[in-house]
Design an enzyme around this catalytic site. Structure first.
Site, PDB file in Angstrom:
ATOM      1  N   SER A 106       0.835  -1.206   0.000  1.00 56.36           N
ATOM      2  CA  SER A 106       0.000   0.000   0.000  1.00 56.36           C
ATOM      3  C   SER A 106       0.874   1.262   0.000  1.00 56.36           C
ATOM      4  CB  SER A 106      -0.965  -0.073   1.190  1.00 56.36           C
ATOM      5  OG  SER A 106      -1.939   0.915   1.097  1.00 56.36           O
ATOM      6  N   ASP A 156     -10.234  -4.163  -5.353  1.00 57.96           N
ATOM      7  CA  ASP A 156      -9.608  -3.184  -4.463  1.00 57.96           C
ATOM      8  C   ASP A 156     -10.337  -1.844  -4.591  1.00 57.96           C
ATOM      9  OD1 ASP A 156      -7.938  -1.342  -3.200  1.00 57.96           O
ATOM     10  OD2 ASP A 156      -6.115  -2.386  -3.800  1.00 57.96           O
ATOM     11  N   HIS A 187      -8.103  -4.532  -0.762  1.00 66.31           N
ATOM     12  CA  HIS A 187      -6.817  -3.867  -0.563  1.00 66.31           C
ATOM     13  C   HIS A 187      -5.884  -4.664   0.365  1.00 66.31           C
ATOM     14  CE1 HIS A 187      -4.428  -0.323  -1.284  1.00 66.31           C
ATOM     15  NE2 HIS A 187      -4.180  -0.190   0.007  1.00 66.31           N
TER      16      HIS A 187
HETATM   17  C1  MLT Z   1      -1.356   6.075  -0.148  1.00 68.52           C
HETATM   18  O1  MLT Z   1      -1.697   7.098   0.408  1.00 68.52           O
HETATM   19  O2  MLT Z   1      -0.183   5.733  -0.300  1.00 68.52           O
HETATM   20  C2  MLT Z   1      -2.464   5.233  -0.665  1.00 68.52           C
HETATM   21  O3  MLT Z   1      -3.656   5.918  -0.586  1.00 68.52           O
HETATM   22  C3  MLT Z   1      -2.515   3.926   0.023  1.00 68.52           C
HETATM   23  C4  MLT Z   1      -2.808   4.093   1.472  1.00 68.52           C
HETATM   24  O4  MLT Z   1      -1.902   4.339   2.224  1.00 68.52           O
HETATM   25  O5  MLT Z   1      -3.970   3.950   1.864  1.00 68.52           O
END
Ligand code: MLT
Length: 201
Positions: A106, A156, A187
């Protein structure tokens, strides 16, 4: 005296030349992905920093303005800072800089992708789980000796399939050897991701 890395981090020495750089998601910390790293490669050294940005108390690797909307200036600064940390840590812990494999989930996958685009010499390979396009570079990096695995979720809600394809395309244009895998789910990381990553590594 050797320079000291300036991220809070864990380092677990391994018995092979490979080092996995573990990059957690929003709200994670330096301990989160250690079990994943050990499962992916029990012989590798593990280097796991904690992101320095706090969003409502949750560590991240760079600032965002909203979900999926990144603060690009901060992203650039943090990308260079993290790539420098890897170099400094390699001196301190005496691991081979040419054998570093990024494992990002992520937010951690997004900064790993950003390092690929801005500091393409940093990783031999990268596993990007639930990654987005961090930014589109003005100059094409040379990723011709880099392998990338992108692990995406089929439903996701944060990363649409089109964005996964766009990221793969961006990295392929830079010469990277990219494999995309879509897994049933959203996710969150699944056991299928882990298995595919073990086989790919
Ligand atoms: C991010 O901010 O890198 C993406 O939105 C993924 C997350 O951290 O939720």
């Amino acid at each position: 005296m050797r320079p000291q890395p300036d991220f809070i981090h864990e380092f677990v020495p391994g018995s092979s030349a490979r080092t996995l750089l573990l990059l957690h998601g929003t709200g994670g910390n330096e301990r989160d992905l250690i079990p994943l790293g050990q499962e992916l490669d029990p012989n590798a050294s593990l280097l796991s920093p904690r992101g320095k940005i706090l969003e409502n108390g949750m560590p991240r690797f760079f600032r965002r303005l909203a979900e999926g909307v990144f603060d690009l200036e901060d992203l650039r600064t943090r990308t260079n800072e993290l790539a420098d940390f890897v170099v400094t840590a390699a001196q301190r812990y005496e691991f081979d800089l040419k054998k570093v494999v990024a494992v990002g989930y992520s937010n951690g996958a997004n900064i790993a992708a950003s390092i690929l685009l801005l500091r393409p010499e940093t990783f031999a390979a990268a596993m990007l789980f639930r990654a987005m396009v961090p930014f589109v570079p003005e100059t094409q990096p040379d990723l011709s000796s880099v392998r990338v695995l992108i692990g995406a979720g089929s439903i996701d809600p944060i990363v649409p399939a089109s964005e996964t394809e766009q990221l793969a395309e961006l990295l392929r244009r830079a010469g990277a050897d990219v494999t995309i895998r879509f897994f049933q789910g959203g996710h969150g990381l699944t056991q299928a991701d882990v298995q595919a990553a073990q086989e790919w590594l």
